[in-house]
Design a protein around this motif. Structure first.
Motif, PDB file in Angstrom:
ATOM      1  N   VAL A  58      -4.127   2.214  -2.225  1.00 24.05           N
ATOM      2  CA  VAL A  58      -3.837   3.485  -1.562  1.00 24.05           C
ATOM      3  C   VAL A  58      -4.680   3.570  -0.299  1.00 24.05           C
ATOM      4  CG1 VAL A  58      -3.750   5.990  -1.816  1.00 24.05           C
ATOM      5  CG2 VAL A  58      -3.440   4.526  -3.830  1.00 24.05           C
ATOM      6  N   VAL A  59      -4.046   3.901   0.818  1.00 23.10           N
ATOM      7  CA  VAL A  59      -4.754   3.974   2.094  1.00 23.10           C
ATOM      8  C   VAL A  59      -4.518   5.329   2.747  1.00 23.10           C
ATOM      9  CG1 VAL A  59      -4.578   1.483   2.458  1.00 23.10           C
ATOM     10  CG2 VAL A  59      -2.777   2.983   3.339  1.00 23.10           C
ATOM     11  N   ASP A  60      -5.402   5.687   3.688  1.00 26.17           N
ATOM     12  CA  ASP A  60      -5.222   6.941   4.414  1.00 26.17           C
ATOM     13  C   ASP A  60      -4.402   6.696   5.677  1.00 26.17           C
ATOM     14  OD1 ASP A  60      -6.921   5.745   6.259  1.00 26.17           O
ATOM     15  OD2 ASP A  60      -8.628   7.051   5.807  1.00 26.17           O
ATOM     16  N   ALA A  61      -4.301   7.725   6.515  1.00 28.37           N
ATOM     17  CA  ALA A  61      -3.460   7.619   7.717  1.00 28.37           C
ATOM     18  C   ALA A  61      -3.951   6.538   8.671  1.00 28.37           C
ATOM     19  CB  ALA A  61      -3.421   8.967   8.426  1.00 28.37           C
ATOM     20  N   ALA A  62      -5.254   6.242   8.613  1.00 25.16           N
ATOM     21  CA  ALA A  62      -5.811   5.210   9.494  1.00 25.16           C
ATOM     22  C   ALA A  62      -5.760   3.825   8.869  1.00 25.16           C
ATOM     23  CB  ALA A  62      -7.263   5.566   9.834  1.00 25.16           C
ATOM     24  N   GLY A  63      -5.221   3.726   7.651  1.00 30.54           N
ATOM     25  CA  GLY A  63      -5.115   2.445   6.982  1.00 30.54           C
ATOM     26  C   GLY A  63      -6.354   2.047   6.210  1.00 30.54           C
TER      27      GLY A  63
ATOM     28  N   THR B  44       0.837  -1.199   0.000  1.00 30.89           N
ATOM     29  CA  THR B  44       0.000   0.000   0.000  1.00 30.89           C
ATOM     30  C   THR B  44       0.873   1.251   0.000  1.00 30.89           C
ATOM     31  OG1 THR B  44      -0.126   0.072   2.424  1.00 30.89           O
ATOM     32  CG2 THR B  44      -1.858  -1.154   1.246  1.00 30.89           C
ATOM     33  N   LEU B  45       0.262   2.353  -0.392  1.00 29.80           N
ATOM     34  CA  LEU B  45       0.909   3.660  -0.362  1.00 29.80           C
ATOM     35  C   LEU B  45      -0.072   4.674   0.187  1.00 29.80           C
ATOM     36  CD1 LEU B  45       2.743   3.922  -3.805  1.00 29.80           C
ATOM     37  CD2 LEU B  45       3.840   3.949  -1.574  1.00 29.80           C
ATOM     38  N   ARG B  46       0.462   5.787   0.667  1.00 29.14           N
ATOM     39  CA  ARG B  46      -0.371   6.911   1.065  1.00 29.14           C
ATOM     40  C   ARG B  46      -0.651   7.794  -0.153  1.00 29.14           C
ATOM     41  NH1 ARG B  46       0.350   8.268   6.556  1.00 29.14           N
ATOM     42  NH2 ARG B  46      -0.801  10.189   6.104  1.00 29.14           N
ATOM     43  N   ALA B  47      -1.757   8.519  -0.113  1.00 26.75           N
ATOM     44  CA  ALA B  47      -2.139   9.363  -1.241  1.00 26.75           C
ATOM     45  C   ALA B  47      -1.162  10.507  -1.467  1.00 26.75           C
ATOM     46  CB  ALA B  47      -3.548   9.917  -1.023  1.00 26.75           C
ATOM     47  N   ASP B  48      -0.441  10.931  -0.402  1.00 27.21           N
ATOM     48  CA  ASP B  48       0.491  12.044  -0.551  1.00 27.21           C
ATOM     49  C   ASP B  48       1.885  11.603  -1.000  1.00 27.21           C
ATOM     50  OD1 ASP B  48       1.202  10.764   1.767  1.00 27.21           O
ATOM     51  OD2 ASP B  48       1.173  12.544   3.044  1.00 27.21           O
ATOM     52  N   ALA B  49       2.062  10.305  -1.247  1.00 25.82           N
ATOM     53  CA  ALA B  49       3.342   9.810  -1.772  1.00 25.82           C
ATOM     54  C   ALA B  49       3.494  10.252  -3.221  1.00 25.82           C
ATOM     55  CB  ALA B  49       3.404   8.289  -1.680  1.00 25.82           C
ATOM     56  N   LEU B  50       4.727  10.371  -3.676  1.00 29.90           N
ATOM     57  CA  LEU B  50       4.970  10.700  -5.073  1.00 29.90           C
ATOM     58  C   LEU B  50       4.575   9.523  -5.958  1.00 29.90           C
ATOM     59  CD1 LEU B  50       8.451  12.459  -4.878  1.00 29.90           C
ATOM     60  CD2 LEU B  50       6.261  13.545  -5.406  1.00 29.90           C
ATOM     61  N   ALA B  51       4.044   9.838  -7.125  1.00 28.99           N
ATOM     62  CA  ALA B  51       3.691   8.775  -8.062  1.00 28.99           C
ATOM     63  C   ALA B  51       4.924   7.972  -8.450  1.00 28.99           C
ATOM     64  CB  ALA B  51       3.017   9.375  -9.292  1.00 28.99           C
ATOM     65  N   ALA B  52       6.087   8.643  -8.460  1.00 36.01           N
ATOM     66  CA  ALA B  52       7.330   7.933  -8.780  1.00 36.01           C
ATOM     67  C   ALA B  52       7.625   6.851  -7.739  1.00 36.01           C
ATOM     68  CB  ALA B  52       8.489   8.922  -8.866  1.00 36.01           C
ATOM     69  N   GLU B  53       7.215   7.072  -6.489  1.00 34.68           N
ATOM     70  CA  GLU B  53       7.402   6.054  -5.463  1.00 34.68           C
ATOM     71  C   GLU B  53       6.551   4.826  -5.765  1.00 34.68           C
ATOM     72  OE1 GLU B  53       7.283   7.396  -1.315  1.00 34.68           O
ATOM     73  OE2 GLU B  53       7.388   9.446  -2.071  1.00 34.68           O
TER      74      GLU B  53
END
Length: 333
Positions: free
Chosen positions: A311-316, A287-296
């Motif tokens: 993609v998950v939020d801070a609470a998973g 999973t990734l957070r929405a604020d991660a770079l697309a390159a990540e």
């Protein structure tokens, strides 16, 4: 009179290669000559530009003008506000574009170009600092300049020693050296560069976030742990991601099932009708957070050899999904 075009001269490939190699040798020697002669005037020029509250106004005529346009563009894209002003146009009104808070970077190999030397007294009366890139330290341009950067060359690469070749290469190299030194002095970083190049590949990689390209809402394929394989397939087909998240009652992604997983289940010969999402999913999905770079996201997919990520939020909680095709459409990869 004959209308036939003149015959194309015969060429000797070996002679052409030899001439090209000589050109490279002469121009390389010209640039290395700059390195050997570089002295206190260079850091003084960098400091003078750093102290300027306005812009660096680059000026030059002919081939030096073409070089000047490139230097202005390089400075502007690396954190130093700059623009090019044509000396001939400056004499007819464009001189008003230069303000007392600016600095003029004038380029001329001879230092005696009339269109440039004519306006130098006016520039000096305005109190505008003047840096010269010139091949002659005794020229009119050099005498007017506050700082002189020596770009002289022993000879041009042109066999006639006339066409500006090695001299313009030296000017370009000096301009690049200034831009890079200024970039370093300002602490101009990768993200700053990306903001100056939002339309380029680097800009997209450093400015595009997962939230910009991910699928969200009803576009995200999801099934409950008890969903049958036929329900899974309907969800995957409807959403077109090539995978589906398996989501628990609390909204957290507890697993993922992909097209590849389906093929592997078929190959085992198992009774697919009896299987549920919990039976066939990969637990603990990437999973990734929405604020991660697309390159990540691209790096994560490449590292783990997967084609989609959740993609998950801070609470998973599951809030989106992203496929390699989404990244390709966004030109991140």
């Amino acid at each position: 009179m004959s209308s036939r075009p003149p015959a194309t001269p015969a060429v000797d490939p070996d002679a052409l290669l030899a001439r090209a190699r000589v050109t490279f040798d002469i121009e390389a020697a010209a640039v290395l000559g700059l390195k050997e002669r570089l002295g206190p005037s260079f850091p003084a020029a960098v400091q003078k530009i750093l102290d300027v509250r306005g812009r660096v106004v680059v000026m030059g005529m002919g081939k030096s003008g073409h070089v000047g346009r490139k230097i202005a563009a390089t400075l502007a894209s690396t954190g130093t506000p700059a623009m090019f002003v044509h000396p001939a146009e400056a004499s007819h009104g464009d001189l008003g574009m230069i303000k007392a808070v600016d600095l003029v970077l004038a380029i001329s190999n001879s230092g005696e170009v009339e269109e440039l030397t004519t306006i130098l007294p006016v520039v000096k009366r305005q109190g505008v600092p003047l840096i010269a890139i010139t091949g002659r330290s005794d020229s009119t341009l050099a005498r007017h300049a506050d700082i002189v950067l020596d770009s002289g060359v022993e000879k041009e690469a042109c066999p006639l020693n006339l066409a500006p070749t090695a001299s313009t290469t030296a000017q370009m190299a000096m301009g690049d050296a200034l831009a890079v030194a200024l970039l370093d002095a300002r602490g101009f970083g990768t993200e700053d560069f990306a903001r100056s190049h939002p339309g380029g590949a680097l800009g997209r990689k450093l400015l595009t976030h997962v939230s910009d390209v991910m699928r969200s809402g009803d576009e995200v394929p999801r099934v409950a742990p008890g969903a049958s394989l036929s329900e899974i397939m309907r969800e995957m087909s409807a959403k077109g991601l090539g995978a589906t998240a398996v989501v628990g009652p609390d909204g957290r992604a507890i697993g993922i099932f992909t097209d590849g997983d389906l093929r592997r289940q078929v190959e085992t010969g198992a009774d697919l009708r009896a299987l549920t999402a919990a039976d066939v999913m990969h637990a603990g999905p990437r999973t990734l957070r929405a604020d991660a770079l697309a390159a990540e996201a691209a790096d994560l997919m490449e590292q783990h050899r997967i084609t989609s990520v959740l993609v998950v939020d801070a609470a998973g909680l599951l809030i989106g999904a992203l496929s390699i095709n989404d990244l390709m459409r966004a030109k991140v990869i």
